[in-house]
Write a protein that holds these residues in place. Structure first.
Motif, short mmCIF file in Angstrom:
data_model
loop_
_atom_site.label_atom_id
_atom_site.label_comp_id
_atom_site.label_asym_id
_atom_site.label_seq_id
_atom_site.Cartn_x
_atom_site.Cartn_y
_atom_site.Cartn_z
N THR A 1 0.82 -1.21 0.00
CA THR A 1 0.00 0.00 0.00
C THR A 1 0.86 1.27 0.00
OG1 THR A 1 -0.14 -0.04 2.42
CG2 THR A 1 -1.90 -1.14 1.20
N THR A 2 2.19 1.09 0.05
CA THR A 2 3.11 2.23 -0.01
C THR A 2 4.23 1.91 -1.00
OG1 THR A 2 4.59 1.41 1.73
CG2 THR A 2 2.70 2.76 2.44
N PHE A 3 4.92 2.95 -1.46
CA PHE A 3 6.06 2.75 -2.35
C PHE A 3 7.12 1.88 -1.67
CE2 PHE A 3 4.62 7.08 -3.82
CZ PHE A 3 4.07 6.64 -5.01
N GLU A 4 7.34 2.12 -0.38
CA GLU A 4 8.36 1.37 0.36
C GLU A 4 8.01 -0.11 0.41
OE1 GLU A 4 10.96 2.61 3.99
OE2 GLU A 4 9.03 1.93 4.76
N GLU A 5 6.76 -0.43 0.71
CA GLU A 5 6.35 -1.84 0.78
C GLU A 5 6.55 -2.54 -0.56
OE1 GLU A 5 2.32 -2.01 2.16
OE2 GLU A 5 2.82 -1.37 4.20
N ASN A 6 6.19 -1.88 -1.65
CA ASN A 6 6.32 -2.49 -2.97
C ASN A 6 7.79 -2.67 -3.36
OD1 ASN A 6 3.64 -2.98 -3.65
ND2 ASN A 6 3.35 -0.93 -4.47
N ALA A 7 8.63 -1.68 -3.06
CA ALA A 7 10.05 -1.79 -3.39
C ALA A 7 10.70 -2.94 -2.63
CB ALA A 7 10.78 -0.47 -3.08
N ILE A 8 10.39 -3.05 -1.34
CA ILE A 8 10.93 -4.14 -0.52
C ILE A 8 10.43 -5.49 -1.03
CG2 ILE A 8 10.82 -5.21 1.78
CD1 ILE A 8 10.83 -2.35 2.96
N LEU A 9 9.15 -5.57 -1.34
CA LEU A 9 8.55 -6.81 -1.84
C LEU A 9 9.27 -7.29 -3.10
CD1 LEU A 9 6.13 -8.79 -1.47
CD2 LEU A 9 4.82 -7.28 -2.96
N LYS A 10 9.51 -6.37 -4.04
CA LYS A 10 10.18 -6.74 -5.30
C LYS A 10 11.63 -7.17 -5.04
CE LYS A 10 8.71 -2.92 -7.50
NZ LYS A 10 8.50 -1.90 -8.56
N ALA A 11 12.35 -6.36 -4.26
CA ALA A 11 13.78 -6.65 -4.02
C ALA A 11 13.96 -7.98 -3.29
CB ALA A 11 14.42 -5.52 -3.22
N GLU A 12 13.20 -8.21 -2.23
CA GLU A 12 13.37 -9.42 -1.43
C GLU A 12 12.90 -10.67 -2.18
OE1 GLU A 12 11.51 -8.74 2.37
OE2 GLU A 12 13.27 -7.65 3.13
N THR A 13 11.82 -10.57 -2.93
CA THR A 13 11.31 -11.73 -3.67
C THR A 13 12.30 -12.16 -4.74
OG1 THR A 13 9.02 -11.03 -3.32
CG2 THR A 13 9.41 -12.61 -5.09
N VAL A 14 12.79 -11.22 -5.53
CA VAL A 14 13.72 -11.56 -6.62
C VAL A 14 15.05 -12.03 -6.06
CG1 VAL A 14 14.92 -10.69 -8.66
CG2 VAL A 14 12.57 -9.97 -8.21
N SER A 15 15.53 -11.40 -4.98
CA SER A 15 16.79 -11.81 -4.36
C SER A 15 16.69 -13.24 -3.82
CB SER A 15 17.17 -10.85 -3.23
OG SER A 15 18.33 -11.31 -2.57
N ARG A 16 15.56 -13.55 -3.22
CA ARG A 16 15.35 -14.90 -2.67
C ARG A 16 15.33 -15.95 -3.79
NH1 ARG A 16 11.58 -13.43 0.49
NH2 ARG A 16 9.83 -13.95 -0.86
N LEU A 17 14.72 -15.61 -4.92
CA LEU A 17 14.64 -16.54 -6.04
C LEU A 17 16.00 -16.79 -6.69
CD1 LEU A 17 11.39 -15.28 -7.84
CD2 LEU A 17 11.71 -17.52 -6.81
#
Length: 199
Positions: free
Chosen positions: A45-61
């Motif tokens: 619901t915020t720019f910060e949440e979306n940026a973290i979601l993208k960075a952590e998901t792709v890094s984990r993969l």
């Protein structure tokens, strides 16, 4: 050579990061360089949440360091809208002209003095064994009632930057980069890079 993935398909963003990371001897990859198709749903619901979601998901993969950004336009008279929905404000097709048309329609009866707005950008850095960090930047301006200029993308033709007395779309890319929300966030990231890359 260290590799860092920028979680984007946008060639313009990739060039910004290449210029920033190149002097540190870092090779920049983007989602376009991957064989697999990675699409992270932006449910924050915020720019910060979306940026973290993208960075952590792709890094984990991929098990490599990743930098992701989320950015958009906040208009005060619209209580911060379009915000995280900036790219799909007029619908899922993500068409710049449709988004601008909807914005101008929403602001039709709002006087110029009340059309204050800002571009916001949040960068998130994630990687194996490191704590996720975020860096943010913003750029203040006004929303005009008509388009001006042909450079840039998104809402640039209607975003008027007072100090330059021009819209973002009337500026050269390097001029825009020096004052933009993404430029400000990248400047913050730059101060963190030596410590992060040595680690």
């Amino acid at each position: 050579m260290k590799q860092v993935l920028i979680a984007t398909n946008n060639a313009g963003k990739a060039k910004d990061f290449e210029a920033l990371l190149g002097p540190f001897g870092v090779k920049v990859l983007t989602l376009n360089d991957l064989e697999e198709d990675i699409d992270v749903e932006e449910t924050g619901t915020t720019f910060e949440e979306n940026a973290i979601l993208k960075a952590e998901t792709v890094s984990r993969l991929l098990q490599i360091p990743v930098i992701a950004d989320d950015s958009g336009l906040e208009v005060d008279a619209l209580d911060g809208a379009p915000g995280v929905y900036s790219a799909r404000y007029a619908g899922p097709a993500k068409k710049d002209d449709d988004n601008i048309d909807k914005l101008l329609s929403e602001l039709e009866n709002v006087p110029e003095a009340n059309r204050t707005a800002r571009f916001r950008c949040v960068l998130a850095v994630a990687g194996p064994g490191i704590e996720t960090r975020t860096f943010s930047g913003s750029c203040e301006g006004l929303i005009l009632d008509e388009r001006r200029g042909s450079n840039g993308f998104g809402y640039d033709p209607v975003f008027y930057y007072l100090e330059k007395e021009r819209t973002m779309a009337q500026m050269a890319p390097e001029e825009k980069g020096a004052i933009s929300h993404r430029g400000a966030a990248l400047a913050q990231l730059k101060t963190f890079l030596p410590e992060w890359l040595q680690g």
